[in-house]
Structure formats: structure tokens, C-alpha cells
Design an enzyme around this catalytic site. Structure first.
Site, PDB file in Angstrom:
ATOM      1  N   ALA A   1      59.459  39.501  19.527  1.00  0.00           N
ATOM      2  CA  ALA A   1      59.808  39.149  20.351  1.00  0.00           C
ATOM      3  C   ALA A   1      59.779  39.332  21.627  1.00  0.00           C
ATOM      4  O   ALA A   1      60.921  39.813  22.411  1.00  0.00           O
ATOM      5  CB  ALA A   1      60.537  38.026  19.843  1.00  0.00           C
ATOM      6  N   SER A   2      58.750  38.784  22.599  1.00  0.00           N
ATOM      7  CA  SER A   2      58.439  39.212  23.520  1.00  0.00           C
ATOM      8  C   SER A   2      60.207  38.395  24.845  1.00  0.00           C
ATOM      9  O   SER A   2      60.172  37.710  24.080  1.00  0.00           O
ATOM     10  CB  SER A   2      57.560  38.674  24.817  1.00  0.00           C
ATOM     11  OG  SER A   2      56.873  39.326  23.415  1.00  0.00           O
TER      12      SER A   2
END
Length: 413
Positions: free
Chosen positions: A124-125
């Protein structure tokens, strides 16, 4: 995504002598937050990174699409020793929630190869990077958008909120991730078109696109991305070289079929699956072998100058010394710390040794047709002579070239 470069060991570079690594910023959440409180705290963290408030339309998107909805029950967090440890929502809910609403990347999946090598394969960025990229994309209601790399589905949901779900197509090569993202997106109320496909080919059925955004990095922009973008359309694509995994290309499609733009100084993503090279992913640290006679010399250029904290220098070198990657090694008998360089396509390698005492002279060994340290040294000297240009100074031009694209790089005066 955090700078987990798949070609390099999952540990930070050896610290430069006399330097100490900065501590990571601690999250401010201390217990179970309710979503509104958590999102407000996250918006404050993002604003701190941006140096300005989050734009109103992106604030609305982040409030409408809570990040925790898209995270799996188990996250993999940094363990402080260069690796990761699991954090389970059921057994450690406080820590899981703090991670969910901290401005930090989160590893959500590991993949194990047949030889037992485990590496992060999805994440997840970092929310502030997500906001930076969406701000650069300038996507509005009615824009047709192609996203390469669905991952958790969070970014696809934000795009659906901004542009309308019917206008967003998101691709991921991993069937398991695709299925999970489809389920979570449906539950969230945002349902863009999510397809399991190799993102390198784009998605012709819904082309052309006003905007293309990638949540993985590339070393060469796939030709279909260029072909499937309308004239005047924008491409926002994290950039990667074997030397440096950093920077995001923001380019505009031109009427002649090319695209031109510059690099933004943020973004460090996992490489597009189609461009990952097994020889580098399983890279054997190059060492002097029987029968090899490397050239030996010394250098006054510190290895930390070219492979340390100066990402501007690293990007300059990466764009001008093709195919060469590096690793730090602190477990060799011959030196206190060693910087190793290798060209994954040939047998060429080099190493630069720090003896633990002298910081003005370093031992160099080079082997193969390419003298890799000499190439890196020349690139660094050009970088200094050019005034140490920042990542943002690089102008990139993408040119269709047969079945791929060719890159031209310049640094305007």
C-alpha cells in the site's frame, strides 16, 4: 511504495563514516481511532509532507475512501533490522490501526520463489505519495483513466471517486490481488473496471485514455501506454534505473506520438512485473573468482557520494550508466565496508573498499569489458560540473521505437 528495490538487499545502505541514520517519524495515533479522527490525522501528516494543505478535492476523496478498508488483516511492518515482521489486526489491533493511518508505505504481500527467496510483491503506497501523484495527474470528472497496478484497490477507489467509476480501468497481473480488490471495491461503493492482465500491454478495449497512472515503476515506458494516451493526455509513471529506484515521470503526449516531461522528486515503487529480470532479482554478489584478474587502483571519490543519501546524484548516474546496479556489503573480510557494482547483462563488476579508517582514499577493483567504477566516476563528475542538478531538472522524451520506446534525457541549463 517504500524504496524496497527488488534488485537490492532489503537493508539500508551502509552508513557513511561519521553519519548516523535519522529516526523514522513516529505516528501520532496511540489507540483505536474512529475513521474520521484517523483520516483527519492522516491529512495533517500528508500536509506536513507536502508543505501545504491537501487540495480540497483530494481531501474529499480520502474521506470518502477510508484507507483501512483496503488493507488486508495482516500487514508487514519494518522490524528495525532491514526486514519485516507481521502485524495482525486481530492479535494487535492498536498497532494495525496506527499503521493504517500513518503516512507510510505498508507491505501487504510477500512472494516466495522456487529457491526459497522471499521478497515483497505488493504494498500500500505512502499516502502522501498517492496525493502527490493524483495532484500531478489532474484527473477530473469525465476523464478516462487507466491505472497500472491495482494492488489493494485504494488508488483505484480514489480515481473512481474523482472521475466516476465508469471512467476508470485498473489492471493487475496478480489474480489473487485482483479478486480481493474487486471484492473490497464493491464493498466500498466504488466499482471501477478491475481487470487481471499484464499492465505492460495497457488495456485496448477501453482506450484511448486521458490519463495513465502507474503504481509500479518502469525502466522503459511500454509502447502501448504511449499509443493508448490521447494527444495532450498525461502519463504519471514512477521511474526506475538499476542504480536508483526514485522519481516520477510526469509527461504529456504530443501530437507526433512522443511524450515529453520531467521527473518529480518523489516515488519509489516496485518494478513492473514484465520488466523484472530474474538474473538481477536473484543477483549473486559479485566477488573475485579464480582465473579473474581485476584491475586494481585507488580513488578519491567516496562511494557514499554516488550511492549514499544524495538521490539527485544517484538519479543522474542511473540515467547515464545503463544497466549497472549496486549493493553495500559489510560482511567481507577484505574491508570494513564495500560498495559492489555489477552489470546484470555481462560479467563486468567492480568494488570500492573502505578500510574503516581513511576517508580520502579507497581501494578499487574492476573486472570485465566495462570499467564500471570509471563509468560511475565520469557520470558523477558530469553531475558536479552541471551544478548538481536536482531530479526535477531532468527532461525526458519518450520516442516510439519499433515495439518499445526510446528515451532521450537532457538537463536544460
Amino acid at each position: 511504495m517504500h524504496p524496497l528495490h527488488p534488485l537490492h538487499p532489503l537493508r539500508p545502505p551502509a552508513p557513511e563514516p561519521t553519519d548516523c541514520a535519522p529516526e523514522a517519524r513516529a505516528g501520532s495515533l496511540t489507540s483505536h481511532p474512529v475513521p474520521d479522527e484517523a483520516i483527519g490525522d492522516l491529512l495533517d501528516q500528508i500536509a506536513e509532507q507536502l508543505g501545504s494543505p491537501v487540495p480540497a478535492h483530494l481531501q474529499a476523496a480520502l474521506r470518502a475512501v477510508p484507507r483501512h478498508l483496503f488493507l488486508p488483516p495482516t500487514l508487514w511492518l519494518r522490524d528495525g533490522n532491514g526486514g519485516h515482521e507481521p502485524c495482525d489486526r486481530e492479535s494487535d489491533p492498536d498497532r494495525w490501526w496506527r499503521a493504517a493511518y500513518r503516512d507510510a508505505p505498508l507491505v501487504t504481500q510477500f512472494t516466495e520463489s522456487p529457491d526459497g527467496h522471499r521478497a515483497p510483491s505488493s504494498s500500500a503506497s505512502m499516502p502522501s505519495v498517492v496525493v502527490r501523484m493524483l495532484r500531478a495527474l489532474s484527473a477530473e470528472a469525465g476523464h478516462s483513466v487507466l491505472e497500472i497496478g491495482t494492488g489493494t484497490g485504494f488508488n483505484a477507489a480514489l480515481l473512481a471517486f474523482l472521475c466516476g467509476a465508469d471512467n476508470v480501468t485498473s489492471l493487475d497481473v496478480d489474480p489473487e490481488l485482483t479478486r480481493r480488490a474487486q471484492r473490497v471495491l464493491k464493498a466500498s461503493g466504488q466499482q471501477p473496471d478491475v481487470v487481471c492482465a499484464d499492465g505492460a500491454g495497457g488495456w485496448p478495449p477501453n482506450a484511448p485514455y486521458d490519463r495513465i497512472i502507474a503504481t509500479c515503476s518502469v525502466r522503459t515506458v511500454p509502447l502501448p501506454w504511449l499509443e493508448q494516451t490521447v494527444t495532450g493526455g498525461l502519463l504519471v509513471i514512477p521511474w526506475d534505473t538499476p542504480w536508483c529506484n526514485f522519481g516520477t515521470l510526469i509527461a504529456t503526449k504530443q501530437a507526433d506520438g512522443t511524450a515529453e516531461g520531467s521527473l518529480a522528486p518523489y516515488g519509489s515503487f516496485m518494478l513492473l512485473r514484465a520488466q523484472q529480470i530474474d538474473a538481477e532479482l536473484r543477483a549473486v554478489i559479485p566477488r573475485e573468482r579464480e582465473g579473474q584478474e581485476p584491475e586494481r587502483s585507488t580513488t578519491g571519490l567516496s562511494p557514499w557520494s554516488v550511492a549514499g543519501d544524495d538521490l539527485d546524484a544517484q538519479m543522474y548516474i542511473g540515467l547515464r550508466v545503463p544497466g549497472v546496479w549496486h549493493v553495500w556489503d559489510t560482511e567481507v573480510d577484505e574491508a570494513h565496508t564495500r560498495l559492489l557494482l555489477a552489470d546484470g547483462r555481462t560479467s563486468s563488476w567492480a568494488c570500492v573498499d573502505y578500510d574503516g579508517q581513511r576517508t580520502t582514499r579507497f581501494a578499487v577493483s574492476q573486472y570485465g569489458d566495462r570499467k564500471l567504477w570509471d563509468e560511475v566516476t565520469r557520470a558523477y563528475e558530469e553531475y558536479v560540473a552541471a551544478g548538481r542538478p536536482g531530479v526535477h531538472r531532468h527532461r525526458l522524451r519518450l520516442i516510439p521505437d519499433g515495439r518499445s520506446t526510446r528515451l532521450e534525457v537532457s538537463v536544460p541549463a
